[in-house]
Design a protein around this motif. Structure first.
Motif, short mmCIF file in Angstrom:
data_model
loop_
_atom_site.label_atom_id
_atom_site.label_comp_id
_atom_site.label_asym_id
_atom_site.label_seq_id
_atom_site.Cartn_x
_atom_site.Cartn_y
_atom_site.Cartn_z
N LEU A 1 7.50 -11.32 9.34
CA LEU A 1 8.48 -11.96 9.76
C LEU A 1 9.12 -12.92 8.50
O LEU A 1 10.53 -13.19 8.48
CB LEU A 1 8.04 -13.00 10.78
N SER A 2 8.37 -13.24 7.49
CA SER A 2 8.89 -13.47 6.21
C SER A 2 9.77 -13.04 5.65
O SER A 2 10.89 -13.30 5.09
CB SER A 2 7.81 -14.21 5.55
N GLU A 3 9.47 -11.72 5.38
CA GLU A 3 10.20 -10.81 4.76
C GLU A 3 11.57 -10.57 5.50
O GLU A 3 12.79 -10.47 4.93
CB GLU A 3 9.63 -9.32 4.69
N ARG A 4 11.54 -10.40 6.88
CA ARG A 4 12.59 -10.15 7.56
C ARG A 4 13.76 -11.32 7.74
O ARG A 4 14.71 -11.12 7.75
CB ARG A 4 12.32 -9.75 9.14
N THR A 5 13.22 -12.41 7.39
CA THR A 5 14.16 -13.59 7.43
C THR A 5 14.42 -14.27 6.24
O THR A 5 15.16 -15.12 6.10
CB THR A 5 13.46 -14.63 8.51
N GLY A 6 13.52 -13.73 5.19
CA GLY A 6 13.78 -14.33 3.98
C GLY A 6 13.27 -15.93 3.79
O GLY A 6 13.58 -16.51 2.87
N CYS A 7 12.33 -16.18 4.84
CA CYS A 7 11.87 -17.75 4.86
C CYS A 7 10.38 -17.52 4.68
O CYS A 7 9.73 -16.34 4.47
CB CYS A 7 12.12 -18.08 6.22
N GLU A 8 9.45 -18.76 4.78
CA GLU A 8 8.18 -18.58 4.81
C GLU A 8 8.09 -19.04 6.34
O GLU A 8 8.16 -20.46 6.76
CB GLU A 8 7.68 -19.83 3.90
N VAL A 9 7.46 -17.79 6.95
CA VAL A 9 7.19 -18.19 8.29
C VAL A 9 5.68 -18.10 8.63
O VAL A 9 4.80 -17.24 8.05
CB VAL A 9 7.73 -16.83 9.31
N HIS A 10 5.23 -19.09 9.55
CA HIS A 10 3.94 -19.19 10.06
C HIS A 10 3.91 -19.26 11.46
O HIS A 10 4.73 -19.76 12.10
CB HIS A 10 3.25 -20.48 9.63
N LEU A 11 2.68 -18.72 12.07
CA LEU A 11 2.56 -18.62 13.42
C LEU A 11 1.59 -19.46 13.83
O LEU A 11 0.19 -19.63 13.26
CB LEU A 11 1.93 -17.02 13.72
N LYS A 12 1.65 -20.41 14.75
CA LYS A 12 0.62 -21.39 15.21
C LYS A 12 0.10 -20.53 16.63
O LYS A 12 0.74 -20.34 17.68
CB LYS A 12 1.37 -22.81 15.40
N VAL A 13 -1.09 -20.31 16.19
CA VAL A 13 -1.62 -19.01 17.12
C VAL A 13 -2.50 -20.06 18.43
O VAL A 13 -3.73 -20.21 18.12
CB VAL A 13 -2.63 -18.34 16.49
N GLU A 14 -1.67 -20.38 19.43
CA GLU A 14 -2.43 -21.34 20.43
C GLU A 14 -3.42 -20.28 21.40
O GLU A 14 -4.01 -21.06 22.01
CB GLU A 14 -1.27 -22.17 21.15
N GLY A 15 -3.20 -19.30 21.12
CA GLY A 15 -3.98 -18.39 22.04
C GLY A 15 -5.39 -18.23 21.91
O GLY A 15 -6.49 -17.91 22.43
N ALA A 16 -5.77 -19.21 20.76
CA ALA A 16 -7.11 -19.22 20.08
C ALA A 16 -7.82 -20.53 20.88
O ALA A 16 -8.87 -20.68 20.43
CB ALA A 16 -7.21 -19.38 18.57
N ASN A 17 -6.96 -21.26 21.78
CA ASN A 17 -7.81 -22.38 22.38
C ASN A 17 -8.71 -21.81 23.57
O ASN A 17 -8.71 -20.63 23.84
CB ASN A 17 -6.70 -22.93 23.18
N PRO A 18 -9.49 -22.62 23.92
CA PRO A 18 -10.66 -22.22 24.81
C PRO A 18 -10.40 -21.47 26.19
O PRO A 18 -10.99 -20.50 26.36
CB PRO A 18 -11.46 -23.64 25.13
N THR A 19 -9.39 -21.76 26.77
CA THR A 19 -9.09 -21.09 27.94
C THR A 19 -7.74 -19.89 27.40
O THR A 19 -6.82 -19.26 28.19
CB THR A 19 -8.51 -21.70 29.10
N GLY A 20 -7.29 -19.96 26.23
CA GLY A 20 -6.35 -18.84 25.78
C GLY A 20 -4.87 -19.45 25.69
O GLY A 20 -4.18 -18.45 25.58
N SER A 21 -4.84 -20.62 25.83
CA SER A 21 -3.19 -21.21 25.63
C SER A 21 -3.40 -22.53 25.33
O SER A 21 -4.33 -23.03 25.28
CB SER A 21 -2.33 -20.90 26.89
#
Ligand code: F0G
Length: 351
Positions: free
Chosen positions: A39-59
């Motif tokens: 995503l960073s390459e595609r946008t020319g930006c520094e893109v990060h994902l905040k992965v909330e699926g890692a919470n105890p019930t998955g969201s």
């Protein structure tokens, strides 16, 4: 060694609790902020994902639910209720177990993903499938909470927003400052409201030098905020955000306008494209609604609306295992081989 203690203990001074509040937690939050190379390459930006699926019930719902159930417990509630497209109900059901409360759940019949239904069942909640959509479920849940001894834990409950705002704190803590842009899927609009509140509070206290522009994306068939009118019969494959009359509509507009952001729509096709890209190129498996943020970023980039060099965070809100049907659909069937190394090697293209 230090274990993450959950959002209430980690951000106690920024949340409405006292020393005697009985904290109900599954140690939610502290989720990964993952650099997204493709995503960073595609946008020319520094893109990060905040992965909330890692919470105890998955969201991400767990951040709000630890606060809402904690306060309900403190106030003596014995039962909670929510309307849900699936994730809120899974979270409410789990935290109600921890609190020793009864949990009632109203879901739109036939419109929630299998994994989420399984969660509500296995956590032992009382589920009613309503012959209507999410908006009907929310009206019914509000009316029950007004007339019967049961506390409403949808995001119209202000404690939910308080808990969910902690995701912004974590992002600033990880990056050292707020990003330039924050991208979210929008359904009932509680989460964009919460993130904006979190960013503003941190900036006001000097924990960050600025706040990001907030970009929200709805699914095209369920885009009331984009259209400027209630959608009577919302539709999208992203069932989590199949909502025609968001409860936090005005707050979402405020987040958009105060931050200099925008709220746009993405088609189901764009959502599925981003969904597959996230899994196959970034190694991050999310549910379709979660991919709406990334689909929106790609759409904006392709339209020339993303200046290069910016720091961007996309929240991916829920785990892909919640709704595995979309992972399997359209994918080639795995082939069956005998217990034979030569045959297996041939099939794998190794020989
Ligand atoms: N992503 C996922 C995976 C969700 O479950 C939701 C909302 C959203 C995004 C949108 O967040 O509503 O705060 O704008 N799910 C709710 C539920 C409606 O019942 O689980 P929002």
């Amino acid at each position: 060694t230090h274990q993450w203690r959950g959002i209430i203990e980690e951000y106690r001074d920024r949340l409405p609790v006292t020393e005697t509040t009985p904290v109900v937690t599954l140690r939610e939050g502290g989720t990964p902020l993952v650099p997204a190379q493709v995503l960073s390459e595609r946008t020319g930006c520094e893109v990060h994902l905040k992965v909330e699926g890692a919470n105890p019930t998955g969201s991400f719902k767990d951040r709000g639910m630890t606060m809402a159930i904690t306060r309900a417990k403190e106030e003596g509630a014995q039962a909670v209720i929510c309307a849900s497209t699936g994730n809120t109900s899974a979270s409410a059901a789990a935290y109600a177990v921890r609190a020793g409360m009864v949990c009632a759940v109203l879901v739109p019949q036939g419109k929630i993903a299998l994994g989420k239904m399984g969660q509500a069942l296995v956590y032992g909640s009382k589920i009613l499938q309503v012959d209507g959509n999410f908006d009907d479920c929310l009206n019914l849940a509000r009316s029950l909470s007004e007339n019967y001894p049961v506390a409403l834990v949808n995001s119209v409950n202000p404690y939910r927003i308080e808990g969910q705002k902690t995701a912004s704190f974590e992002i600033v803590d990880a990056l050292g400052d707020a990003p330039d842009i924050h991208v979210l899927p929008v359904g009932n609009a509680g989460n964009i409201t919460a993130y904006w509140k979190g960013y503003r509070e941190y900036a006001a206290d000097g924990m960050s030098s600025r706040s990001p522009r907030m970009w929200g994306f709805q699914a095209s068939g369920s885009a009331p905020i984009v259209r400027g009118e209630v959608v009577k019969d919302p539709s999208t494959i992203a069932t989590a955000i199949r909502i025609g009359n968001p409860a936090s509509w005005q707050q979402a507009l405020a987040a958009r306008d105060e931050s200099g952001g925008f709220i746009d729509e993405v088609t189901d096709r764009e959502i599925l494209r981003a969904y597959r890209l996230l899994a196959s190129q970034e190694g991050v498996f999310v549910e379709p609604a979660s991919a709406a943020s990334v689909a929106g970023l790609l759409k904006a980039a392709e339209a020339g609306k993303v200046d290069p060099g910016q720091r961007i965070v996309c929240t991916v809100t829920g785990n892909g295992l919640k709704d595995p049907d979309w992972a399997v659909a359209g994918a080639p069937q795995p082939v069956t081989v005998p217990v034979d190394a030569v045959a297996a090697a041939e099939r794998l293209g190794l020989a």
